[in-house]
Design a protein around this motif. Structure first.
Motif, PDB file in Angstrom:
ATOM      1  N   PHE A  47       0.836  -1.192   0.000  1.00 35.18           N
ATOM      2  CA  PHE A  47       0.000   0.000   0.000  1.00 35.18           C
ATOM      3  C   PHE A  47       0.875   1.248   0.000  1.00 35.18           C
ATOM      4  O   PHE A  47       0.613   2.209  -0.717  1.00 35.18           O
ATOM      5  N   CYS A 113      -1.790   5.716  -3.499  1.00 37.05           N
ATOM      6  CA  CYS A 113      -2.786   6.193  -2.536  1.00 37.05           C
ATOM      7  C   CYS A 113      -2.144   6.692  -1.248  1.00 37.05           C
ATOM      8  O   CYS A 113      -2.670   7.592  -0.586  1.00 37.05           O
ATOM      9  N   HIS A 117      -2.909   9.109   2.281  1.00 36.87           N
ATOM     10  CA  HIS A 117      -3.569   8.245   3.254  1.00 36.87           C
ATOM     11  C   HIS A 117      -2.594   7.445   4.090  1.00 36.87           C
ATOM     12  O   HIS A 117      -2.801   6.267   4.365  1.00 36.87           O
ATOM     13  N   GLY A 134      -3.414   4.093   6.135  1.00 34.75           N
ATOM     14  CA  GLY A 134      -4.843   4.356   6.013  1.00 34.75           C
ATOM     15  C   GLY A 134      -5.292   5.616   6.717  1.00 34.75           C
ATOM     16  O   GLY A 134      -6.432   6.043   6.555  1.00 34.75           O
ATOM     17  N   SER A 242      -9.727   9.180   6.436  1.00 37.29           N
ATOM     18  CA  SER A 242      -9.126   7.879   6.726  1.00 37.29           C
ATOM     19  C   SER A 242      -9.758   6.874   5.768  1.00 37.29           C
ATOM     20  O   SER A 242     -10.902   7.036   5.353  1.00 37.29           O
ATOM     21  N   ILE A 243      -9.004   5.841   5.406  1.00 30.87           N
ATOM     22  CA  ILE A 243      -9.571   4.843   4.482  1.00 30.87           C
ATOM     23  C   ILE A 243      -9.395   3.420   5.012  1.00 30.87           C
ATOM     24  O   ILE A 243      -9.373   2.461   4.254  1.00 30.87           O
ATOM     25  N   TRP A 244      -9.288   3.299   6.329  1.00 33.00           N
ATOM     26  CA  TRP A 244      -9.270   1.962   6.909  1.00 33.00           C
ATOM     27  C   TRP A 244     -10.694   1.439   7.048  1.00 33.00           C
ATOM     28  O   TRP A 244     -11.663   2.194   6.887  1.00 33.00           O
ATOM     29  N   LEU A 306      -6.604  -3.827  -3.408  1.00 27.50           N
ATOM     30  CA  LEU A 306      -6.657  -2.706  -2.474  1.00 27.50           C
ATOM     31  C   LEU A 306      -7.987  -2.686  -1.728  1.00 27.50           C
ATOM     32  O   LEU A 306      -8.026  -2.432  -0.523  1.00 27.50           O
ATOM     33  N   ASP A 307      -9.050  -2.944  -2.462  1.00 27.11           N
ATOM     34  CA  ASP A 307     -10.378  -2.993  -1.858  1.00 27.11           C
ATOM     35  C   ASP A 307     -10.369  -4.006  -0.717  1.00 27.11           C
ATOM     36  O   ASP A 307     -10.808  -3.734   0.393  1.00 27.11           O
ATOM     37  N   LEU A 310      -8.051  -2.710   2.247  1.00 24.64           N
ATOM     38  CA  LEU A 310      -8.579  -1.577   2.992  1.00 24.64           C
ATOM     39  C   LEU A 310      -9.889  -1.915   3.689  1.00 24.64           C
ATOM     40  O   LEU A 310     -10.190  -1.368   4.749  1.00 24.64           O
ATOM     41  N   SER A 311     -10.650  -2.819   3.088  1.00 28.04           N
ATOM     42  CA  SER A 311     -11.907  -3.197   3.736  1.00 28.04           C
ATOM     43  C   SER A 311     -11.640  -3.813   5.098  1.00 28.04           C
ATOM     44  O   SER A 311     -12.376  -3.584   6.043  1.00 28.04           O
ATOM     45  N   LEU A 313      -8.739  -3.551   6.891  1.00 33.17           N
ATOM     46  CA  LEU A 313      -7.703  -2.893   7.691  1.00 33.17           C
ATOM     47  C   LEU A 313      -8.336  -2.327   8.955  1.00 33.17           C
ATOM     48  O   LEU A 313      -9.201  -1.455   8.889  1.00 33.17           O
TER      49      LEU A 313
END
Lengths: 494, 640
Positions: A47, A113, A117, A134, A242-244, A306-307, A310-311, A313
């Motif tokens: 990541f 990313c 992030h 994230g 945030s993208i966790w 990545l999906d 991150l989903s 995480l």
């Protein structure tokens, strides 16, 4: 035709074919041959440093990228090379988080990313920063970095005479590579940077509000950069989110982005990555061909990975002490005043709240229009990608609060530095503060925003500036001091 | 129909064979014939090859029928050589009459060659060349008596000029690719005098090095001592270039002898037992007498002087008898001196930041602000917190047991090898110019070089009583003794809040610098720097050779061990550095000598920023021990 003439023609043809083949091989070797990425230790490493496919279209030749801060320090905001932009740079790493290096013919640097992030925090000044994948990159001045590159491209000293001697001090280039740098890579990079200046002219209009550290103008970037729409006079500065833990944002009728512009995680991942340079250059047919035959499939695969990452995480747990008794007293207050819109699975979470109701600064919402959504959708379809369409909805998203402590400053535009400030009425919230410093304030729950070091490392957020307003979200501002203390303690547990 | 030599070139090979077969032998000619080599006849190549052959190889033959022989005109200069016998004979081609040109008896180089010629037209002979016993001709040629031989003058001139040009080009190619360091067999000598490669990019022409002290005595602290007035160590036993001090290496780069610094300039020191004793030179020791900053300032100030011109410098070189060959003199006069001056002025500008911090003084240097200059950080925008980076030069013997320890005063790097390459930047060596083989040799010496034992009297019984005190108070951070470095915290960073020594050096090394150092050697992936990191304290070091590492603490602010065992309030507020006479009573160098002879010693003021002598004090650091215990501890430390 006499045998001699025939023989001459054959020899001539053979020479042309051999030269052509040599030229083709040379071109492929120096400009197109891809070396595989190194094996990444885990998904988090990938990541931070792995490619999302931006190098082919938007990669800067590595050695040019390397020497730019050494050759043009006057265009940097301060000493420290690229670190002066508050990039997250882990010990021993060649590149900061969010930067990728790939050899496509020649080594190139692009972004992924993680540049927006990956965040850091410290409990005090004399401490190695903790890196959290994230998290919002609240220390990073992305606009400053873009402006630096543009300033270099505009500088008349951006030429081989200035750059090559500095490159020579770092590495011995072969004579062929030197010629390539002198006659191809340096001029082409210069042109590309000048082109980027045109594409980003809208953010440099005089008097226009700056993004500041930890923020960008995402929908205008989408409009002007990806869809090349005409510039309007909207401005939508917004905090990096945030993208966790993205699994809690998935579901029918749920929306992402600050103003609910997109209905699916898959879409926002794809669109963000395309905006970072993974998209093919529409003006270069070779790029389009490369995209449709090879890169698209790789790209979609990468987005799916990545999906998945991150989903799942997990959000970071609050690292300072929590008074569990006090937090327990805060829980019912949370249930009464916040849960309806912020609890995971609650009826209004991940859904738009009308601006009239929430009362926060409307500028960010006004940057996005139905026309823009349609245009963005059309462009993505043109690239042969099928993803849920972006939409236009009036209102701001009400997000879940997982890992809330690391998402300071608060509200969509990062105009409220700490949770304690958010529970105050707008008149009592700080009018001006510095953001971008990563030492944490566990008492008020947010980053330290006052003091010499914050000014040195941070950017001044002025709530009077357009788009920076800190009004609205009055929920809980009427509670007593004790109740607020309990609620804040509970919020640390999220 | 009369044929000309040129027409023969246009005929195809078969036609020429037929012509040869149909022609009579003709009479044996006399005099000079103009020759033309015939290769690829009938093609466009024929004339080009014939021209080439005539210009560079062979212009014809001179017949001498009285002697029955001929000679060839060869080389661009048209020398007469390669003799052959000439007689009538039978052709190998068709066994009929022809004139044979036979080299077998008369020529060394061409003895396997046999030519046959026949008269094909008035004044024109066609010839075939046979090699060895072969029956088929290898080559054809023509000999023409139809006109006067061409004038040789122009060809000789242009050939001579081209030849001269080629010779010069080869000479310069060889000369300009020269890259020869002075070689030293013995490892310790190589450490003291060998080159790290810094001369390649940063080298000062040796002639200029010799001239500068002679030309600018007014800029020297002690004019009659020359560069020795900066505390440079001159070793009379140096096998080569004894006029250069320890720490200055020499390498011939592109034909010019150049000098620059090497590791020894900071890591070779001296000690004297008494003011009258000769100095003992000790490799690996901190360069306690060397004022590097003073020397840098000397160079910068010289560069700003109006005397620094090629004319005056060349004149001074002649005056002091420093000569060089003609080519180097021209290079110096027209190129190198000006480049050198510009370079020094450029560095003077970049190093202006040094004026913002107190003088380093002898035996000290600002380690980590110069790397920022190398990376071209805008030094005028550095926060004040980073300005003062002065610290003591360290000893660098005995590196093997230090592998993996936090190195540098603040422990910012755990790789010995990387630390060495980082320090090599200080000797001018950049990633493309570092002489890796040479530095490896120096590294090998550093690994196992041992410090000399304390040479003065040690009271063994007293030292014995000091051992348990050391074990209790010092060993966990500094190791069991001067050879055994076992200890829980040896080589680790002690947080600044605990050690509480002066922070300036710690603060001069920043996360920004550490991040950018990750890109050094990026062009050499195996060698890229990976171990630099920002720390928040000072590293605990082993104490091998402690007696020679005075003054103490990272900034050299405490002159002797006895002073270090006192609380800061009782340590000397000021003393003098650079004096190498030893003080065995207090264990350190004598610090109260202001002047000796013509030399004034540097006044070290502990109240200046970065010079603070506080910290490393308190109960845990032994400053509250009784006098007897302190004596015993000090005696034990002498055994390190």
């Amino acid at each position: 035709m006499s045998p001699r003439l025939k023989r001459k023609l054959l020899i001539g043809l053979a020479v042309v074919v051999v030269l052509g083949a040599a030229g083709a091989w040379f071109t492929w070797e120096k400009f197109f041959r891809e070396e595989p990425e190194p094996a990444w230790a885990d998904a988090a490493e990938r990541f931070k440093y792995g490619s999302i496919g931006a190098e082919a279209t938007r990669g800067i030749p590595f050695y040019i990228w390397l020497v730019l801060p050494r050759v043009f320090p006057e265009h940097l905001p301060g000493p420290g090379g690229y670190k002066a932009f508050g990039l997250v740079w882990e010990e021993g790493r060649e590149l900061p988080s969010g930067f990728t290096k790939r050899v496509i013919g020649f080594p190139r640097v692009a972004n992924n990313c993680a540049i927006c992030h990956t965040g850091t925090w410290r409990s005090r000044e004399d401490e190695t920063p903790h890196v959290v994948v994230g998290a919002p990159s609240h220390t990073t001045d992305v606009q400053g970095l873009l402006r630096f590159l543009i300033a270099c491209g505009r500088d008349p000293r951006f030429n081989a005479t200035t750059l090559l001697p500095e490159i020579d001090r770092e590495v011995k280039l072969s004579w062929i590579d030197r010629l390539l740098y002198r006659f191809v890579l340096i001029p082409v990079t210069r042109r590309a940077l000048q082109q980027q200046e045109q594409q980003l002219a809208w953010m440099n209009r005089p008097g226009w509000p700056d993004w500041g550290r930890g923020r960008d103008d995402p929908m205008n970037l989408t409009k002007y950069f990806m869809t090349s729409m005409a510039t309007d006079d909207s401005t939508g500065q917004a905090d990096f989110p945030s993208i966790w833990n993205l699994q809690v944002r998935k579901g029918d009728g749920l929306y992402l982005n600050w103003s609910c512009d997109t209905p699916a995680v898959r879409s926002v991942l794809i669109d963000s990555a395309l905006g970072l340079g993974a998209a093919p250059d529409a003006t270069v047919p070779l790029d389009q061909l490369n995209w449709s035959t090879k890169r698209r499939a790789w790209f979609l695969q990468r987005m799916a990975e990545l999906d998945d990452f991150l989903s799942r995480l997990p959000p970071p747990a609050y690292p300072f002490s929590i008074d569990s008794t006090l937090a327990a007293r805060g829980r019912p207050l949370y249930a009464a005043h916040c849960a309806e819109c912020h609890d995971i699975g609650a009826p209004r979470t991940n859904k738009p709240v009308p601006v009239a109701e929430i009362g926060t600064d409307a500028e960010r919402m006004n940057t996005w229009t139905q026309g823009a959504a349609d245009e963005a959708n059309r462009r993505v379809k043109e690239m042969g990608i099928d993803r849920p369409n972006m939409v236009k909805i009036e209102g701001y998203q009400s997000p879940p609060l997982d890992g809330l402590w690391l998402r300071a400053p608060y509200l969509h535009n990062g105009s409220v530095p700490t949770l304690r400030d958010l529970l105050n009425p707008p008149d009592d919230r700080p009018k001006v503060f510095h953001r971008g410093y990563d030492v944490y304030d566990p008492v008020n729950v947010g980053f330290v925003t006052r003091g010499y070091d914050t000014a040195r490392h941070g950017w001044k957020h002025d709530t009077a500036e357009r788009g920076n307003g800190n009004g609205g979200h009055l929920y809980g501002t009427g509670l007593t001091e004790d109740e607020k203390a309990a609620l804040i303690e509970y919020l640390k547990t999220l | 129909m009369a044929l000309s030599a040129r027409q023969l070139l246009r005929k195809r090979s078969e036609e020429l064979d037929a012509l040869f077969g149909a022609s009579p032998a003709g009479p044996i000619p006399e005099g000079e014939a103009t020759g033309a080599a015939i290769a690829c006849p009938g093609t466009v190549l024929a004339r080009i090859l014939a021209w080439f052959a005539r210009w560079f190889c062979w212009q014809g033959k001179v017949f001498d029928p009285a002697g029955g022989c001929l000679r060839n005109r060869i080389t661009p200069f048209g020398f007469l050589a390669i003799k052959a016998q000439v007689y009538a004979g039978k052709s190998r081609f068709d066994r009929r009459d022809c004139i044979v040109i036979d080299y077998s008896q008369t020529s060394l180089v061409a003895r396997f060659v046999r030519d046959e010629i026949r008269l094909v037209s008035p004044g024109l002979y066609l010839g075939q060349v046979f090699l060895g016993k072969s029956a088929r001709p290898a080559l054809k040629f023509s000999l023409s008596f139809q006109y006067e031989p061409a004038r040789r003058g122009w060809r000789r001139f242009w050939s001579a000029a081209t030849l001269a040009l080629v010779v010069f080009a080869i000479y310069f190619a060889v000369r300009l690719r020269r890259d020869e360091p002075v070689h030293y067999d013995a490892p310790e000598e190589h450490f003291k005098y060998g080159s790290t490669g810094g001369e390649r990019d940063a080298g000062i022409p040796y002639a200029l090095w010799k001239v500068l002290p002679a030309m600018f005595p007014e800029l020297l602290p002690e004019p009659e001592k020359g560069l020795a007035s900066f505390g440079f160590v001159f070793d009379p036993t140096r096998p080569r270039d004894a006029d250069l001090p320890v720490g200055v290496s020499k390498r011939n780069v592109q034909g010019i002898d150049r000098v620059f610094l090497n590791c020894a300039v900071c890591h070779v020191g001296t000690v004297r037992d008494t003011p009258q004793s000769p100095p003992r030179i000790i490799a690996g020791m901190p360069a306690n007498t060397v004022d590097l900053q003073g020397f840098e300032r000397f160079l910068f100030n010289a560069a700003t002087s109006e005397k620094f011109t090629p004319d005056r410098i060349m004149a001074e070189m002649e005056r002091i008898g420093v000569t060089d060959d003609f080519i180097n003199r021209q290079i110096l006069r027209h190129l190198a001196i000006d480049i050198g001056r510009r370079r020094l002025l450029f560095l003077r500008d970049r190093f202006r930041f040094m004026d913002r911090e107190p003088d380093a003084g002898p035996g000290r240097v600002d380690t980590f602000n110069p790397p920022k200059v190398l990376l071209n950080f805008p030094m005028d925008r550095l926060p004040e917190k980073e300005w003062v980076g002065n610290c003591d030069l360290p000893s660098i013997w005995n590196q093997r047991p230090r592998r993996g320890m936090a190195l540098h005063w603040d422990g910012n790097n755990t790789s010995v090898e990387e630390r060495n390459r980082s320090a090599s930047f200080g000797t001018g060596a950049l990633p493309p110019t570092l002489d890796r083989a040479s530095v490896k040799r120096m590294e090998a010496w550093l690994e196992d070089a041992q410090p000399p034992p304390y040479p003065y009297a040690i009271d063994a019984a007293l030292a014995q009583r000091g051992a348990p005190i050391y074990a209790e108070y010092c060993a966990s951070c500094h190791g069991r003794n001067g050879r055994d470095f076992a200890g829980a915290h040896v080589g680790q960073v002690t947080p600044i809040e605990a050690i509480r020594t002066d922070r300036h050096r710690l603060d001069s090394y920043t996360p920004e610098l550490a991040a950018n150092q990750n890109l050094l050697y990026a062009g050499y992936p195996e060698e890229r720097f990976r171990h630099f990191r920002k720390t928040y304290g000072y590293a605990n070091q082993p104490l091998d050779g402690l007696w020679l590492r005075a003054p103490y603490l990272h900034n050299g602010s405490v002159p002797t061990l006895r002073d270090l065992l006192e609380p800061a309030s009782r340590r000397p507020a000021s003393f003098h550095r650079g004096y190498d006479v030893y003080d065995p009573k207090n264990v350190g160098f004598v610090g109260d000598v202001v002047r000796e002879g013509s030399k004034t010693y540097f006044a070290f003021d502990t109240s200046l920023p970065g010079n603070g002598n506080f910290g490393h004090e308190g109960r845990a650091y032994g400053t509250e021990l009784g006098a007897a215990d302190k004596d015993a501890l000090i005696e034990f430390l002498k055994t390190f």
